[in-house]
Design an enzyme around this catalytic site. Structure first.
Site, mmCIF file in Angstrom:
data_model
loop_
_atom_site.group_PDB
_atom_site.id
_atom_site.type_symbol
_atom_site.label_atom_id
_atom_site.label_comp_id
_atom_site.label_asym_id
_atom_site.label_seq_id
_atom_site.Cartn_x
_atom_site.Cartn_y
_atom_site.Cartn_z
ATOM 1 N N HIS A 369 0.813 -1.129 -0.090
ATOM 2 C CA HIS A 369 -0.046 -0.024 -0.137
ATOM 3 C C HIS A 369 1.070 1.189 0.114
ATOM 4 O O HIS A 369 1.936 1.328 0.570
ATOM 5 C CB HIS A 369 -0.902 0.235 1.372
ATOM 6 N N PRO A 370 0.631 2.270 -0.865
ATOM 7 C CA PRO A 370 1.267 3.503 -0.775
ATOM 8 C C PRO A 370 1.023 4.298 0.536
ATOM 9 O O PRO A 370 0.020 4.134 1.198
ATOM 10 C CB PRO A 370 0.866 4.176 -2.106
ATOM 11 N N SER A 386 -6.363 3.316 -5.828
ATOM 12 C CA SER A 386 -5.747 4.100 -4.835
ATOM 13 C C SER A 386 -5.954 5.749 -5.149
ATOM 14 O O SER A 386 -6.190 6.522 -4.305
ATOM 15 C CB SER A 386 -4.068 3.821 -4.443
ATOM 16 N N GLU A 389 -9.540 6.791 -4.503
ATOM 17 C CA GLU A 389 -9.816 6.533 -3.079
ATOM 18 C C GLU A 389 -9.056 7.722 -2.352
ATOM 19 O O GLU A 389 -9.836 8.402 -1.226
ATOM 20 C CB GLU A 389 -9.013 5.282 -2.274
ATOM 21 N N GLN A 390 -7.803 8.026 -2.561
ATOM 22 C CA GLN A 390 -7.363 9.297 -1.711
ATOM 23 C C GLN A 390 -8.062 10.691 -2.179
ATOM 24 O O GLN A 390 -8.113 11.645 -1.566
ATOM 25 C CB GLN A 390 -5.695 9.352 -2.173
ATOM 26 N N PHE A 421 0.956 3.729 6.954
ATOM 27 C CA PHE A 421 -0.291 3.777 7.511
ATOM 28 C C PHE A 421 -1.312 3.488 6.684
ATOM 29 O O PHE A 421 -1.361 4.048 5.418
ATOM 30 C CB PHE A 421 -0.489 5.234 8.113
ATOM 31 N N ALA A 424 -9.231 2.783 5.407
ATOM 32 C CA ALA A 424 -10.017 2.914 4.631
ATOM 33 C C ALA A 424 -10.386 4.425 4.289
ATOM 34 O O ALA A 424 -11.389 4.903 5.052
ATOM 35 C CB ALA A 424 -11.169 1.939 4.704
ATOM 36 N N VAL A 425 -10.005 5.202 3.235
ATOM 37 C CA VAL A 425 -10.069 6.673 3.435
ATOM 38 C C VAL A 425 -11.524 6.869 3.113
ATOM 39 O O VAL A 425 -12.198 8.143 3.503
ATOM 40 C CB VAL A 425 -9.212 7.252 2.484
#
Length: 470
Positions: A369-370, A386, A389-390, A421, A424-425
């Protein structure tokens, strides 16, 4: 590849809205089984007498002999019970499950059924057990049942219910008949579609609980008021669900020789009057229900994850757990079935593999994961999932101060735990993510490893919900 054929999901927590005609809150469907003259009897070419569903407690089949008492009980259904029920219900839409040979031996009853406008569905060629029949023998019986039914009633059946069926019955009936529905299921309160006989087949489920057969078994009803009370309670629960916006279907199963007895018929009459006294009750034949459902809820062609080959499955779901296609590869080898043909079903399979993997393998998923709002995001090197999501939490539009704080926390967190870290954004806004970051960095490694794994599972769940829908 293990595949489990039974469907334990069905319509799920939120079934389709039935949209019964005129906004009805419940569909009440009454079946009258007409089996008299089609039961096991050496006169019919069977090996023994009938032993099922009669007044004789613990009846046994008599090989090679006729059973006078048993025959007379079945004859009561044709001679007296049918006519009592016909007088009571001739103004209601009824579905008859007609055993073809029984119908052929009862021309006056068939004429009365037709005059009342009742649907006559097929109940097979004979009222006998099918579980041990070779498929080709059962196919021949189904074919002959349809032929004889058409000859006796004037039209082929649009509905089918064998009852004492085999594992091949539904497929064979679908192949042999031009059917609107098959009723050989007790699995739901609403119709549902299956693939059977190479086609989409509508199942309109039947019932064994709201069924007068329970007068003829030991764990059943002994008095009419028990049946009446049970029917009313069943109606009340389903009617209330309809009032709440989720209408269902109440099936009631009757037999001429059982409910046609006077003391039981009185209870049926009271129950039907009770139901008719409510607003928004649709009394319907099974054929009417099937036709309504086919128009309102036609079959939808979808690709089923449980039916995908491994390459297709991995291509579809290999990126759900970040850069970890091995999870999808192992999940495909599990015992998947219809219950896994949904977002939560696929998630269950993927999560099982992730949870049982070694700590080293799970750490590999975490490190794939980034960082949140990290260098990969700035360089636009995140996966599409990702990136989306971000962006959903505004992490692609940070102020300089916010970016500096995230960078500081990322560096400290990774140095302490050895993985980025993860949260789940889509469940949080920017402020909530930052608060969780600052709270969780104080955890010990075991606690945080477990929390990061939970968050990975949640991210996968949200990705599948977006991909496959709820």
């Amino acid at each position: 590849m293990q595949r489990y054929p039974r469907d334990m999901k069905g319509h799920g927590a939120e079934p389709p809205v039935a949209q019964w005609p005129n906004g009805a809150k419940i569909a009440v469907q009454i079946v009258l089984n007409y089996e008299e003259g089609g039961e096991n009897n050496i006169l019919h070419g069977d090996a023994a007498s009938e032993a099922f569903l009669s007044e004789i407690t613990g009846a046994q089949a008599w090989p090679g002999q006729r059973h006078f008492n048993m025959e007379s009980i079945y004859e009561y259904g044709a001679r007296a019970g049918f006519w009592r029920l016909h007088r009571m219900m001739r103004d209601l839409p009824i579905t008859v499950y007609g055993v073809a040979t029984a119908l052929a031996r009862s021309p006056e009853q068939v004429a009365a059924m037709k005059a009342a406008g009742w649907e006559i569905a097929s109940h097979g060629l004979k009222w006998v057990e099918h579980k041990d029949m070779p498929p080709e023998e059962e196919r021949a019986q189904i074919r002959e049942a349809i032929r004889l039914h058409t000859e006796v009633t004037g039209s082929p059946p649009r509905g089918w219910y064998t009852g004492r069926c085999s594992m091949n019955t539904v497929d064979l009936a679908a192949e042999e008949g031009d059917l609107a529905y098959v009723a050989d299921s007790y699995a739901d309160d609403l119709p549902y579609w299956v693939k059977a006989g190479g086609k989409d087949l509508l199942i309109v489920p039947y019932t064994l609980d709201c069924n007068d057969m329970r007068f003829a078994i030991q764990a059943g009803f002994t008095a009419g008021d028990q049946f009446e009370s049970y029917l009313k309670d069943s109606f009340d629960v389903l009617y209330a669900e309809g009032q709440a916006g989720a209408p269902k279907m109440l099936s009631i199963g009757l037999h001429c020789r059982l409910i046609g007895r006077p003391g039981r018929a009185a209870a049926l009459k009271r129950a039907l009057d009770y139901m008719a006294g409510h607003e928004g009750v649709w009394f319907a034949t099974r054929e009417q229900i099937a036709d309504h459902w086919a128009i309102t809820h036609p079959p939808v062609a979808t690709e089923r994850p449980s039916e995908m080959d491994k390459a297709t499955f991995v291509e579809a779901f290999g990126g759900i757990f970040e850069h970890s296609p091995w999870i999808a590869e192992a999940a495909h080898d599990l015992e998947l079935g219809p219950a896994h043909d949904s977002a939560l079903g696929v998630h269950s399979a993927l999560a099982r593999v992730f949870r049982t993997a070694s700590e080293e393998a799970r750490l590999g998923v975490l490190t794939a994961h980034p960082d949140l709002a990290g260098k990969l995001a700035q360089a636009k090197r995140l996966t599409a999932e990702s990136t989306s999501e971000q962006a959903s939490a505004g992490l692609d539009a940070l102020t300089d101060a916010e970016r500096a704080r995230f960078t500081e926390l990322n560096d400290a967190y990774t140095a302490k735990f050895g993985f980025p870290f993860i949260i789940a954004v889509r469940d949080h806004d920017k402020a909530g993510i930052l608060a969780a970051f600052e709270r969780r960095i104080a955890n010990d490694r075991a606690t945080e490893f477990a929390e990061a794994c939970r968050q990975v599972e949640r991210i996968a769940e949200l990705r599948l919900l977006e991909k496959l829908g709820g």
